[in-house]
Design a protein around this motif. Structure first.
Motif, PDB file in Angstrom:
ATOM      1  N   GLU A 123       0.830  -0.644   0.015  1.00 26.49           N
ATOM      2  CA  GLU A 123      -0.354   0.174  -0.207  1.00 26.49           C
ATOM      3  C   GLU A 123       0.966   1.244  -0.173  1.00 26.49           C
ATOM      4  OE1 GLU A 123      -3.751   0.037  -0.014  1.00 26.49           O
ATOM      5  OE2 GLU A 123      -2.765  -1.872  -0.940  1.00 26.49           O
ATOM      6  N   LEU A 124       2.294   0.901   1.121  1.00 24.41           N
ATOM      7  CA  LEU A 124       2.792   2.346   1.014  1.00 24.41           C
ATOM      8  C   LEU A 124       3.718   2.585  -0.654  1.00 24.41           C
ATOM      9  CD1 LEU A 124       3.625   2.935   4.771  1.00 24.41           C
ATOM     10  CD2 LEU A 124       1.275   3.653   2.825  1.00 24.41           C
ATOM     11  N   ASN A 125       4.077   1.254  -0.625  1.00 26.72           N
ATOM     12  CA  ASN A 125       5.078   1.187  -2.021  1.00 26.72           C
ATOM     13  C   ASN A 125       4.753   1.352  -3.542  1.00 26.72           C
ATOM     14  OD1 ASN A 125       8.436   1.109  -0.562  1.00 26.72           O
ATOM     15  ND2 ASN A 125       6.471   0.211   0.198  1.00 26.72           N
ATOM     16  N   ALA A 126       2.883   1.121  -4.118  1.00 29.72           N
ATOM     17  CA  ALA A 126       2.752   0.066  -4.814  1.00 29.72           C
ATOM     18  C   ALA A 126       3.607   1.567  -5.961  1.00 29.72           C
ATOM     19  CB  ALA A 126       0.961   0.634  -5.423  1.00 29.72           C
ATOM     20  N   VAL A 161       1.503 -11.168  -5.445  1.00 28.04           N
ATOM     21  CA  VAL A 161       1.764 -11.014  -7.153  1.00 28.04           C
ATOM     22  C   VAL A 161       2.569 -10.033  -8.016  1.00 28.04           C
ATOM     23  CG1 VAL A 161      -1.134 -10.791  -7.436  1.00 28.04           C
ATOM     24  CG2 VAL A 161       0.818 -11.604  -9.704  1.00 28.04           C
ATOM     25  N   GLY A 162       1.947  -8.581  -6.861  1.00 29.22           N
ATOM     26  CA  GLY A 162       2.418  -7.089  -7.417  1.00 29.22           C
ATOM     27  C   GLY A 162       2.329  -6.632  -7.732  1.00 29.22           C
ATOM     28  N   GLU A 213      -4.462  -4.166  -2.402  1.00 28.35           N
ATOM     29  CA  GLU A 213      -5.129  -3.678  -3.538  1.00 28.35           C
ATOM     30  C   GLU A 213      -4.285  -3.182  -4.466  1.00 28.35           C
ATOM     31  OE1 GLU A 213      -9.282  -2.735  -2.324  1.00 28.35           O
ATOM     32  OE2 GLU A 213      -9.115  -4.538  -0.839  1.00 28.35           O
ATOM     33  N   ALA A 214      -3.948  -2.154  -3.762  1.00 32.55           N
ATOM     34  CA  ALA A 214      -3.139  -0.881  -4.304  1.00 32.55           C
ATOM     35  C   ALA A 214      -2.023  -1.403  -5.508  1.00 32.55           C
ATOM     36  CB  ALA A 214      -2.225   0.311  -3.509  1.00 32.55           C
ATOM     37  N   MET A 215      -1.098  -2.207  -4.505  1.00 31.85           N
ATOM     38  CA  MET A 215      -0.084  -3.249  -6.359  1.00 31.85           C
ATOM     39  C   MET A 215      -0.659  -4.197  -6.964  1.00 31.85           C
ATOM     40  SD  MET A 215       2.712  -3.311  -5.108  1.00 31.85           S
ATOM     41  CE  MET A 215       4.097  -3.704  -4.878  1.00 31.85           C
ATOM     42  N   THR A 226      -6.406 -12.892  -6.038  1.00 29.86           N
ATOM     43  CA  THR A 226      -7.193 -13.388  -4.459  1.00 29.86           C
ATOM     44  C   THR A 226      -6.834 -11.939  -3.569  1.00 29.86           C
ATOM     45  OG1 THR A 226      -7.770 -15.466  -4.625  1.00 29.86           O
ATOM     46  CG2 THR A 226      -7.959 -14.293  -2.497  1.00 29.86           C
ATOM     47  N   ILE A 227      -6.685 -11.187  -3.203  1.00 30.04           N
ATOM     48  CA  ILE A 227      -6.972  -9.926  -2.331  1.00 30.04           C
ATOM     49  C   ILE A 227      -6.726 -11.264  -1.217  1.00 30.04           C
ATOM     50  CG2 ILE A 227      -6.622  -7.906  -0.861  1.00 30.04           C
ATOM     51  CD1 ILE A 227      -6.122  -7.629  -3.811  1.00 30.04           C
TER      52      ILE A 227
END
Length: 251
Positions: free
Chosen positions: A11-14, A49-50, A72-74, A90-91
């Protein structure tokens, strides 16, 4: 750091992940595609999976790919890339492997240093056990991991400059806990507009410890190499290990 969870890193690096970790996936894709041909028929699952750096080109070769990621951001970044929108994801926590399906997999893989983002030994053991449960007989679990280099840490800490330019400086600041086998750190981006922090925590494991986790899960080590080109492993850098679920249960 109590609020750090499986999704925090992504979430902080996507938005900067692909820029900061621009690693050519060609050799990894070739290795994995060859391994798929050797194993049982079935879908393939990538843990964490990023942004799809490996999964998208592997799927383009006709491999039936699935993914799981806590961020979710990635995944949104992956979806925005050509071919990324077609890969089911899948999240969720990658230690759960595939909580929303009963599918069995011909191969499960996790690349870069991502397996070590499972922050406790218990989570890592649970991941191995869940992978083994979801693999088809003869299926493979492939891990790319960095060899821990604890000698880099003076008094169990390290600050390193990754980029120095006219308009920005990018650093990492890391503390090492040798008892818990943890690195607790931040990517630090300093620009004229301010400072950005992105935490990245890891719980590293030694190759022999990974082998024990595999054995507890009923998997057998089929090979370990110093990279995706199957070069000899010399105890440094990133290495690749292939574990296999026996075709017949041990008596």
């Amino acid at each position: 750091m109590d609020d750090y969870g499986p999704e925090t890193y992504g979430e902080l690096n996507a938005d900067v992940y692909d820029e900061w970790h621009a690693i050519d996936p060609t050799e990894a894709v070739r290795f994995l595609a060859e391994l798929v041909k050797e194993g049982p028929a079935g879908p393939v699952l990538e843990l964490a999976v990023g942004t799809g750096r490996v999964t998208i080109p592997l799927a383009a070769q006709g491999v039936d790919l699935r993914g799981i990621d806590a961020s979710e951001a990635m995944v949104a970044r992956m979806r925005a890339k050509p071919g990324g929108e077609r890969i089911p994801v899948t999240i969720g926590d990658m230690a759960d492997v595939a909580p929303d399906t009963d599918d069995q997999f011909a191969m499960v893989f996790v690349v870069f240093s991502t397996f070590f983002f499972l922050m406790t030994q218990e989570e890592q053991v649970r991941c191995f056990a869940n992978v083994a449960q979801r693999l088809l007989p003869g299926g493979r679990f492939v891990l790319e991991c960095p060899m821990p280099d604890v000698a880099r840490y003076d008094r169990d800490q390290r600050v390193e400059a990754h980029h120095v330019g006219l308009d920005q400086v990018r650093l990492t600041a890391v503390r090492h806990d040798p008892v818990a086998q943890r690195f607790e750190g931040h990517h630090v981006l300093i620009t004229n507009g301010g400072i950005r922090l992105a935490p990245a925590f890891m719980r590293y494991a030694w190759p022999s410890e990974l082998d024990l986790m595999a054995r507890l899960a009923g998997l057998e080590c089929r090979g370990r190499w110093g990279g995706w080109r199957r070069e000899p492993f010399r105890g440094q850098g990133n290495y690749v290990t292939v574990y296999e679920k026996p075709a017949t249960p041990a008596s």
